[in-house]
Design a protein around this motif. Structure first.
Motif, mmCIF file in Angstrom:
data_model
loop_
_atom_site.group_PDB
_atom_site.id
_atom_site.type_symbol
_atom_site.label_atom_id
_atom_site.label_comp_id
_atom_site.label_asym_id
_atom_site.label_seq_id
_atom_site.Cartn_x
_atom_site.Cartn_y
_atom_site.Cartn_z
ATOM 1 N N MET A 42 1.762 7.366 -5.861
ATOM 2 C CA MET A 42 0.676 8.339 -6.011
ATOM 3 C C MET A 42 0.904 9.628 -5.224
ATOM 4 N N HIS A 43 1.447 9.511 -4.001
ATOM 5 C CA HIS A 43 1.603 10.695 -3.156
ATOM 6 C C HIS A 43 2.908 11.438 -3.428
ATOM 7 N N LEU A 44 4.017 10.710 -3.452
ATOM 8 C CA LEU A 44 5.312 11.357 -3.640
ATOM 9 C C LEU A 44 5.659 11.575 -5.106
ATOM 10 N N GLY A 45 4.977 10.900 -6.019
ATOM 11 C CA GLY A 45 5.166 11.156 -7.443
ATOM 12 C C GLY A 45 6.260 10.359 -8.128
ATOM 13 N N TYR A 46 6.808 9.347 -7.462
ATOM 14 C CA TYR A 46 7.791 8.487 -8.119
ATOM 15 C C TYR A 46 7.068 7.526 -9.063
ATOM 16 N N ALA A 105 0.837 -1.202 0.000
ATOM 17 C CA ALA A 105 0.000 0.000 0.000
ATOM 18 C C ALA A 105 0.873 1.253 0.000
ATOM 19 N N PHE A 106 1.952 1.233 0.801
ATOM 20 C CA PHE A 106 2.869 2.360 0.826
ATOM 21 C C PHE A 106 3.510 2.548 -0.543
ATOM 22 N N PHE A 107 3.842 1.450 -1.194
ATOM 23 C CA PHE A 107 4.430 1.485 -2.535
ATOM 24 C C PHE A 107 3.507 2.235 -3.502
ATOM 25 N N THR A 108 2.236 1.823 -3.551
ATOM 26 C CA THR A 108 1.293 2.384 -4.518
ATOM 27 C C THR A 108 0.791 3.763 -4.128
#
Length: 444
Positions: free
Chosen positions: A95-99, A87-90
């Protein structure tokens, strides 16, 4: 494998167990955690990754980690891409940090290599010892809330609302209704302590979704081709300096790697110690035999998983189910690992399972992870406040990393103000400074 080989390899008699017990324990562990085969591709595909390739990567990385755990560490613990970490990955990194997902895989590979180095040198255990227990328990509870929120969101039970941000759906569509039915079924099975309750719940919910028009009964084409994610990491993009400058780019990457690493550390250490304690495997000093080997298995599996194309591989708390069945040696893990290899043939069925059927699994796992909160001393406000920020900010900010950062920062501040700063491990101050830089000076 002959009896003599199994005895020599796994020391069955010394551990007061036998082949039959170990194999049954391995099958039990697999059944209880096989839901990850359906849930992990569903979550990572939302980051733009190929569902089929992620399914393959999930099966293979779980097999690699679990087999190493069994053959090298001789411990009855299974590994797979971790809930919360995917979940942190996605939702966090991509989605949040933009990578991009390719850059996120590169970050995971770096964390895996870092783990290998830290484990070999013994530093990893020292770092874990530096984190106060209250925050360790809070991280587990916070991830539980975050995962549950994802489940409610994916099921369509919780929807956006312009006035209140979030609201309960009106239940006029079949999807949310099916999810509620799935939660009820899985919850009852869990309460009755049925082995494999989560997996049974997913299958039952998917079957009920057929007459409700939610489950797609058309067998989708599936390929065993893992090339869409195999070695698709992007180190150049991850380390791109851009407008942040050299220091900014390096620190930004470090915060992501540290976030992946912290969650994996607590998942693995907590599972190994907690389950080992229940099984009576801890020595007189409270340490688990072959702990470093177990941590190394986790580190290697994480690196292999990143190469194959999946999020961080970690030790699963569902291993406790196999231990409860009598599993005491690596033969339990080897059995589970072999079943993960055979799981690649389940792919066509995995593609038919709708999100409304996997959402209950997320919610139920969230319930299980919340259990760690009871270990926090909320009567001591200096412990309660950092723990609360850790737990609350994960779902409220929709980011596991932000919750971890807030907890560490406030813990250090409070202890310094109370004149107890010298009792705080230096690792905490280093992490706090990195996170403060992340929130203030550096782009995030």
């Amino acid at each position: 494998m002959s009896q003599s080989f199994l005895e020599k390899q796994f020391k069955l008699e010394q551990n007061k167990t036998n082949v039959k017990t170990e194999i049954i324990a391995g099958i039990t562990t697999f059944i209880t955690m096989a839901y990850i085969l359906f849930v992990n591709p569903d979550i990572l595909s939302q980051a733009g990754m190929d569902f089929n390739a992620v399914f393959m990567a999930t099966c293979l990385s779980a097999a690699i980690g679990t087999l190493i755990m069994g053959l090298y560490a001789n411990l009855p613990f299974a590994q797979a891409p971790g809930m919360g970490l995917n979940a942190f990955f996605t939702y966090g990194v991509v989605m949040h940090l933009g990578y991009t997902w390719q850059q996120a895989l590169a970050a995971i590979f770096i964390s895996g290599i870092l783990f290998i180095l830290l484990t070999v040198t013994g530093v990893r255990e020292m770092i874990v010892e530096g984190i106060p227990n209250s925050l360790k328990h809070a991280i587990g509870g916070g991830i539980g809330l975050f995962i549950a929120l994802l489940g409610f969101k994916n099921a369509g039970i919780i929807v956006s609302n312009p006035a209140t941000l979030l609201a309960l759906t009106d239940f006029k569509s079949a999807g949310p209704i099916l999810a509620v039915i799935g939660i009820t079924i899985t919850g009852i099975l869990m309460a009755k302590k049925v082995k494999g309750a989560i997996l049974v719940g997913i299958v039952a919910t998917a079957l009920l979704g057929i007459p409700m028009g939610v489950t797609n009964t058309e067998v989708m084409a599936f390929s065993l081709d893992i090339s869409p994610t195999l070695f698709k990491w992007d180190f150049a993009g991850l380390l791109d300096i851009g407008n942040a400058g050299v220091v900014g780019a390096i620190t930004s990457v470090l915060t992501v790697v540290i976030s992946f690493s912290l969650v994996d550390m607590f998942d693995t250490i907590g599972t190994l110690i907690g389950t080992g304690s229940r099984a009576g495997m801890l020595d007189e000093k409270g340490k688990l035999p072959n702990m470093n080997r177990a941590l190394l298995a986790d580190a290697v599996a994480t690196s292999a998983g990143a190469a194959l194309g999946t999020s961080t591989v970690t030790t699963f708390v569902e291993s406790a189910a196999g231990v409860a069945e009598g599993g005491k040696t690596g033969l339990t893990s080897v059995t589970t690992g072999v079943l993960f290899i055979l799981s690649v043939f389940l792919a066509p069925f995995a593609l038919m399972v709708p999100g409304e059927a996997t959402a209950p699994a997320l919610i139920i796992v969230g319930v299980l992870m919340m259990g760690s909160v009871r270990q926090i001393n909320f009567d001591d406000f200096s412990e309660a406040l950092p723990a609360f920020f850790t737990i609350a900010l994960m779902p409220f900010s929709f980011s596991i990393a932000e919750g971890i950062a807030a907890g560490i920062i406030f813990y250090c501040i409070i202890q310094l103000v109370l004149g107890k700063g010298n009792k705080v491990h230096p690792t905490m101050y280093i992490l706090a400074i990195l996170f403060i830089l992340r929130f203030t000076i550096l782009p995030h």
